[in-house]
Scaffold this active site. Sequence first.
Site, PDB file in Angstrom:
ATOM      1  CB  SER A   1      -0.921   0.002   1.225  1.00 28.01           C
ATOM      2  OG  SER A   1      -1.859  -1.036   1.151  1.00 28.01           O
TER       3      SER A   1
ATOM      4  CE  LYS B   1       1.139   1.703   4.902  1.00 31.32           C
ATOM      5  NZ  LYS B   1       1.352   0.810   3.786  1.00 31.32           N
TER       6      LYS B   1
ATOM      7  CE  LYS C   1      -5.439  -1.691   1.526  1.00 31.30           C
ATOM      8  NZ  LYS C   1      -4.163  -2.412   1.491  1.00 31.30           N
TER       9      LYS C   1
END
Length: 294
Positions: free
Chosen positions: A97, A239, A171
């Site tokens: 990611s 994150k 995402k």
Amino acid sequence: MVDKIALLGTGLMGAPIARNLARSGFSVTVWNRTAAKAAPLADDEVIVAASGADAVADADLVIFLLSDGPTTSGALFGEARVARAMRPGATVAMMSSISPETAIEQADRLTGFGINYIDAPVSGGERGAIARALTIFAGGSASSIEAARPALETLGRVNRVGGVGAGQLVKLANQMIVGISIEAIAEALLLIERGGGDPAAAFAALRGGFADSTVLRQHGGRMVKLDHAPGATIATQHKDLRMATDMAAQLSLSLPLLDQTAALFEQASAGADQALDHSAIHRTLRARQRDAGA
């Protein structure tokens, strides 16, 4: 045609993905910065390489499952020299990611090496990786995605969502929904607990109602059982939410739920709970009540 696959990063997601690819008949070579984490995969007929460059040398498809954008770019273009070790015509599938901007930058640089690029982050956590039930958000050319599809479909459902960077964008949206939902579930269960209700009975009743969801079933269950063995960690969730808040700022978007949830996960990731499952955010909420004297 994909025959040989290299996978870089054998953590919570990488190890089961490597095993499933090998069990599907692909030749799989892995590398991990901490070699001891990759070593057990040799028992599953996975080749463990001494370096990232060694792992990718003959690969048709190179899957990245490293921690973040700077780490993946460092492996590609830094001292690990992965991009230079890859053969022209091979494809990178970036399952890490990272930000959409970083994905686009990586794809542009790899074009100069004759290497194709798909950003292919996943949803489903460790459970999905083990069960071959991941959702894969694929961004890139239709031809690159179709070429990689036979390998990727052994891991779950492949969804082309646009060009390079689009997979990472979706995402981020996924992680917003997951993070905000986890916080909402944690707050609801805390309300039930403090109101004198039975969280376990309430959880059973909520399943099947209009509030039901995969997030409720998995993470609500973990909160009730106080089981926070990581499937995806608080640090990783933080994150991803930080990347989403950064992108919202770049787009001049005011997203209050995102901001509030990101702040809570930032608080949680600064403490001892950062390596726990992201459902452990309810511990942070409880701590806030104690600190407030509630």
